[in-house]
Design an enzyme around this catalytic site. Sequence first.
Site, PDB file in Angstrom:
ATOM      1  NE  ARG A  82       1.120  -6.450 -49.695  1.00  0.00           N
ATOM      2  CZ  ARG A  82      -0.108  -6.475 -50.181  1.00  0.00           C
ATOM      3  NH1 ARG A  82      -0.402  -5.816 -51.281  1.00  0.00           N
ATOM      4  NH2 ARG A  82      -1.052  -7.172 -49.574  1.00  0.00           N
ATOM      5  CD  GLU A 133       2.462  -6.599 -41.999  1.00  0.00           C
ATOM      6  OE1 GLU A 133       1.420  -6.033 -42.388  1.00  0.00           O
ATOM      7  OE2 GLU A 133       2.494  -7.802 -41.698  1.00  0.00           O
ATOM      8  CG  ASP A 171      -2.947  -4.609 -41.644  1.00  0.00           C
ATOM      9  OD1 ASP A 171      -2.001  -5.253 -41.156  1.00  0.00           O
ATOM     10  OD2 ASP A 171      -4.144  -4.938 -41.539  1.00  0.00           O
ATOM     11  CG  ASP A 185       0.316  -7.260 -39.132  1.00  0.00           C
ATOM     12  OD1 ASP A 185       0.415  -6.009 -38.997  1.00  0.00           O
ATOM     13  OD2 ASP A 185      -0.189  -7.807 -40.136  1.00  0.00           O
ATOM     14  CE  LYS A 241      -3.348  -7.388 -39.075  1.00  0.00           C
ATOM     15  NZ  LYS A 241      -4.052  -7.557 -40.348  1.00  0.00           N
ATOM     16  CE  LYS A 258       3.738 -10.736 -42.718  1.00  0.00           C
ATOM     17  NZ  LYS A 258       2.329 -10.531 -43.150  1.00  0.00           N
ATOM     18  CG  ASP A 282       1.815 -11.437 -39.840  1.00  0.00           C
ATOM     19  OD1 ASP A 282       1.516 -12.256 -40.728  1.00  0.00           O
ATOM     20  OD2 ASP A 282       1.818 -10.198 -40.025  1.00  0.00           O
TER      21      ASP A 282
END
Length: 503
Positions: free
Chosen positions: A352, A350, A348, A271, A278, A266, A289
Amino acid sequence: MEFSIKSGSPEKQRSACVVVGVFESRKLSGPAEIIDDAAGQFLGDILRRGDMEGKAGSTLLLHNVPGVEADRVLLVGLGKEREFHEKEYRAAIATAIRQLNETGGFDGTLYLTELGVRKRDVAWNIRQATLVALETLYRFDRLKSKKDDVRRPLRKLTFCVTRRNELAKAEKALAEGIAMAAGTSLAKDLGNLPGNICTPTYLADEARKLAKEHGLQAEVLDREKMAKLGMNSLLSVARGSDEVPQFIVLRHKGGGNGKPVVLVGKGITFDTGGISLKPGAEMDEMKYDMCGAASILGAMKFAAMMELPLNVVGIVPAAENMPGGAATKPGDIVTSMSGQTIEILNTDAEGRLILCDALTYAERFDPECVVDVATLTGACVIALGHVATGVFANDDGLAKELIEAGQGAHDRAWHMPLWDDYQEQLKSNFADMANIGGRAGGSITAACFLSRFTHKYSWAHLDIAGTAWRSGKDKGSTGRPVPLLAHFLMQRASRVPKRKKRG
Ligand code: BES
Ligand code: MN
Ligand code: ZN
């Protein structure tokens, strides 16, 4: 740092400093005993005077020890002999390195590597010593205008083994340790870089650089190519950002025409949560991230440096998750590369969304197995804390292999369930699935989501949300799970290839 392996008497080493261990209470380790004998019980006398007990973490630096060739002898406390295990061994090495770096000598000769650690051999001792040494000396100060330089830093380390017939094994372990540390350090650097520097484009450039340096093959797909492939789920994440997404593919070809191990990481370079923004507190940590991506680059570096006889493909979908006028909104529905439709109920979730398209793309390599690595869920941190990486898999054998690799590397992971019962939580009224499954079992439903894109191969998912970086005053990337992945690849490379059927 320059490393070497040696076998020889501690009192005869011409070195700025010889390092030996002392157990509680004042019990000399083997090499310390030898020095003590050569020095006319000099060490024993000092210990009896009460200068050192041998408590874990304590040290005593001695100069001009009689009968000893080295300028200094550093005693390192090891704690109770009965309780001297992996963690204690690593801590003792770290203490020794920290002291050596400050004593003013340029080189050190470590006899701590001769200490017995239960169930571990000399190769483990050497690999771990190398990793811990470089971990201890790691600094990320390239963005500070004034660096606090050590006056006379350590330049050369020698690890000692008890017997000459262990030398070859130790040399091999040293090379492995050095390559693992190099991969780990690359992952740490990329993780620690801020989001305004480490963008998807930066990651792609780093991948190309890595390929050039180590003879890997690199290919980077831009937005148009991704669109053509139908990676709409991935692209939906990048929509709110001015940073262009990148789809990075690295290949190490060491295994002839064998099926490759495919690693997927990933690569969300920041993020914010997107429109499902967030909260502000600690949001800076979302620069981490992309640590899954960083670990894949680190593992590829390891494979290349070791010239592993194995085919390895590293895939990194990279994007920035931002709110913006064109950003994906909760309720939006996208069609993934697999053809399955996804209702994005929370922007959020994101990770996946970018991974699912990368997992579909992985099919084209006809993989032996696929392992993805992601800072995927806060729920995994709640489940396993900052100690273990979460392992989810559609193949228990693969899960077991990864967990064992983690044990061998002291980069530990724990098997989590992936039963069908959890899949229900992903039901959507309007699409094939929703991208969130509610608060209960959040790390599991995230893995369930990914599993829907992995039916065609043996697959495992590592959730590193709790293990990829440290928060607070020691904030910084850990480089995990590069050591785990390195051990995994080593094991795979040493597997005897399946014998062809006779006929
Ligand atoms: N990158 C985060 C996961 C994360 C959060 C890792 C905190 C480490 C610390 C991920 O993209 C995310 O935001 N996940 C959400 C999922 C939720 C919306 C279903 C989470 O964990 O809260
Ligand atoms: Mn997120
Ligand atoms: Zn994320």
